[in-house]
Design a protein around this motif. Structure first.
Motif, PDB file in Angstrom:
ATOM      1  N   ARG A  65       0.882  -1.170   0.000  1.00 51.80           N
ATOM      2  CA  ARG A  65       0.000   0.000   0.000  1.00 51.80           C
ATOM      3  C   ARG A  65       0.919   1.220   0.000  1.00 51.80           C
ATOM      4  N   VAL A  66       1.180   1.738  -1.198  1.00 49.89           N
ATOM      5  CA  VAL A  66       2.104   2.858  -1.368  1.00 49.89           C
ATOM      6  C   VAL A  66       1.306   4.142  -1.555  1.00 49.89           C
ATOM      7  N   GLN A  67       1.643   5.145  -0.767  1.00 48.01           N
ATOM      8  CA  GLN A  67       0.989   6.450  -0.860  1.00 48.01           C
ATOM      9  C   GLN A  67       2.073   7.519  -0.985  1.00 48.01           C
ATOM     10  N   ILE A  68       2.077   8.199  -2.122  1.00 45.77           N
ATOM     11  CA  ILE A  68       3.026   9.289  -2.356  1.00 45.77           C
ATOM     12  C   ILE A  68       2.212  10.567  -2.491  1.00 45.77           C
TER      13      ILE A  68
ATOM     14  N   PRO B 199      -1.042   3.928 -15.371  1.00 48.55           N
ATOM     15  CA  PRO B 199      -1.832   3.779 -14.142  1.00 48.55           C
ATOM     16  C   PRO B 199      -1.066   3.168 -12.977  1.00 48.55           C
ATOM     17  N   LYS B 200      -0.080   2.322 -13.238  1.00 45.97           N
ATOM     18  CA  LYS B 200       0.694   1.732 -12.143  1.00 45.97           C
ATOM     19  C   LYS B 200       1.347   2.822 -11.297  1.00 45.97           C
ATOM     20  N   LEU B 201       1.748   3.930 -11.929  1.00 50.71           N
ATOM     21  CA  LEU B 201       2.369   5.032 -11.193  1.00 50.71           C
ATOM     22  C   LEU B 201       1.325   5.978 -10.620  1.00 50.71           C
ATOM     23  N   THR B 202       0.322   6.317 -11.414  1.00 49.06           N
ATOM     24  CA  THR B 202      -0.660   7.290 -10.936  1.00 49.06           C
ATOM     25  C   THR B 202      -1.467   6.741  -9.757  1.00 49.06           C
ATOM     26  N   ALA B 203      -1.583   5.421  -9.662  1.00 50.40           N
ATOM     27  CA  ALA B 203      -2.325   4.834  -8.541  1.00 50.40           C
ATOM     28  C   ALA B 203      -1.620   5.090  -7.207  1.00 50.40           C
ATOM     29  N   MET B 204      -0.317   5.345  -7.245  1.00 47.30           N
ATOM     30  CA  MET B 204       0.435   5.584  -6.006  1.00 47.30           C
ATOM     31  C   MET B 204       0.418   7.050  -5.588  1.00 47.30           C
ATOM     32  N   THR B 205       0.071   7.960  -6.475  1.00 53.19           N
ATOM     33  CA  THR B 205       0.301   9.379  -6.252  1.00 53.19           C
ATOM     34  C   THR B 205      -0.998  10.154  -6.038  1.00 53.19           C
ATOM     35  N   ALA B 206      -0.887  11.197  -5.228  1.00 59.19           N
ATOM     36  CA  ALA B 206      -1.983  12.158  -5.038  1.00 59.19           C
ATOM     37  C   ALA B 206      -1.349  13.525  -4.823  1.00 59.19           C
ATOM     38  N   PHE B 207      -2.046  14.576  -5.241  1.00 58.70           N
ATOM     39  CA  PHE B 207      -1.485  15.924  -5.170  1.00 58.70           C
ATOM     40  C   PHE B 207      -2.529  16.884  -4.613  1.00 58.70           C
ATOM     41  N   ARG B 208      -2.042  17.824  -3.803  1.00 59.72           N
ATOM     42  CA  ARG B 208      -2.935  18.870  -3.310  1.00 59.72           C
ATOM     43  C   ARG B 208      -2.138  20.107  -2.925  1.00 59.72           C
ATOM     44  N   GLN B 209      -2.849  21.220  -2.816  1.00 60.81           N
ATOM     45  CA  GLN B 209      -2.218  22.488  -2.492  1.00 60.81           C
ATOM     46  C   GLN B 209      -1.908  22.551  -1.004  1.00 60.81           C
ATOM     47  N   HIS B 210      -0.740  23.134  -0.683  1.00 58.88           N
ATOM     48  CA  HIS B 210      -0.367  23.289   0.723  1.00 58.88           C
ATOM     49  C   HIS B 210       0.729  24.338   0.834  1.00 58.88           C
ATOM     50  N   ASN B 211       0.608  25.186   1.840  1.00 58.38           N
ATOM     51  CA  ASN B 211       1.621  26.192   2.168  1.00 58.38           C
ATOM     52  C   ASN B 211       2.497  25.626   3.277  1.00 58.38           C
ATOM     53  N   LEU B 212       3.800  25.532   3.053  1.00 59.06           N
ATOM     54  CA  LEU B 212       4.711  24.928   4.022  1.00 59.06           C
ATOM     55  C   LEU B 212       4.781  25.698   5.334  1.00 59.06           C
TER      56      LEU B 212
END
Length: 324
Positions: free
Chosen positions: A173-176, A224-237
């Motif tokens: 279960r990989v979450q990037i 899809p093998k790569l995109t299934a691991m990735t998610a993106f969202r906005q964030h201010n450090l």
């Protein structure tokens, strides 16, 4: 007796002349006037604004760069000058799309897959094997945060390295997670597409296995093998990220734009999200050594969180040992 040429009849148009009543000379094409640079006063106003919003310091040496990037916003919005744009921007609500466009211009820098190859060798040959060895049987977990991810190049480099390293990927279960302050960068990252320049260091085998070349375009799209691991969202450090801790955090080539107080704020937020025995990867020239006394320095760009800090982490610690 030599012939004397007849005098030219100027009363009639020749083949190359035009009647004076209709012919007008073509005006020369004038180059557009170059956009002026921000004044020192304008530079300071924008620098203060950027610092308040992002923690990023704009030095006087960045006058030309700032002028060029602001100039793109002037052309896009049709606003005449820097002062007018400043008044327009500061009169907008914080969630207005122009703020995102402005911050995107100011903070976006070139990135590409496999940037800093030495770090990726460590990731492939030391970090990933140590993660695999430390995980129990059954479904294995791996969480990675690509902070200030820009257009997703770093996140997808991690994804393809993981896909190549773990033939039993269905048992993982990989979450990037990739985050960036610019919504435009986040939206681009979600397309999972990269031009030839961004792909120039990707081995040919990886290109064919994990990307599709789009027809009639010099663009590659992650499978899809790569995109299934990735998610993106906005964030201010400068703000905490509401997430569970990660085995590895990338925070590269961004802290060089922060002053020491802002660096401390960012690093406090980030270090709280590194699992005990987990790792933080920074840029080699970030200048954070004096702010990292609570982590073990393994390389100029690599730090490990001690196991005894587990009391400060809500999640169950996952032991990781650096392979030697």
């Amino acid at each position: 007796m030599p012939l004397t040429p007849k005098p030219t009849d100027t009363s009639k148009p020749t083949a190359t002349s035009k009647p004076s009543s209709t012919w007008k000379p073509i005006a020369p094409i004038a180059a557009p006037a170059p956009l002026r640079q921000v004044t020192d006063q304008e530079l300071q106003r924008y620098a203060d604004l950027i610092y308040r919003r992002t923690g990023i310091k704009i030095s006087p040496q960045k006058k030309t760069l700032l002028s060029n990037r602001l100039g793109r916003r002037l052309r896009e919005t049709g606003i005449a000058g820097f002062d007018e744009y400043y008044r327009y921007l500061t009169g907008l609500p914080n969630n207005h799309p122009e703020w995102d466009a402005f911050l995107q211009e100011i903070t976006t820098h070139e990135t590409f897959l496999f940037r800093d190859e030495g770090q990726w060798r460590w990731f492939q040959h030391q970090f990933l094997p140590s993660v695999a060895a430390s995980q129990p049987e059954g479904i294995k977990q791996l969480r990675i945060w690509s902070a200030a991810c820009s257009t997703g190049d770093e996140a997808f480099t991690a994804a393809l390295c993981i896909a190549a390293a773990f033939p039993d990927l269905n048992r993982w279960r990989v979450q990037i997670l990739g985050t960036d302050i610019g919504i435009g960068a986040v939206q681009q990252a979600r397309t999972a597409t990269f031009g030839e320049r961004a792909m120039r260091l990707v081995p040919a085998e990886y290109k064919s296995r994990y990307f599709d070349k789009l027809p009639n375009a010099e663009v590659w799209r992650a499978k899809p093998k790569l995109t299934a691991m990735t998610a993106f969202r906005q964030h201010n450090l400068m703000e905490p990220l509401r997430e569970r801790p990660f085995h590895l955090v990338f925070l590269k080539n961004v802290l060089i734009y922060f002053d020491p107080p802002s660096k401390r704020v960012v690093l406090d937020h980030v270090k709280n999200l590194v699992l005990p025995n987990g790792y933080l990867v920074v840029g080699a020239a970030e200048g954070v050594g004096d702010l990292m006394s609570d982590m073990k320095r393994l390389q100029p760009w690599l730090y490990q969180r001690p196991a005894e800090s587990a009391a400060n982490v809500a999640a169950k610690p996952t032991p990781l040992a650096l392979a030697r």
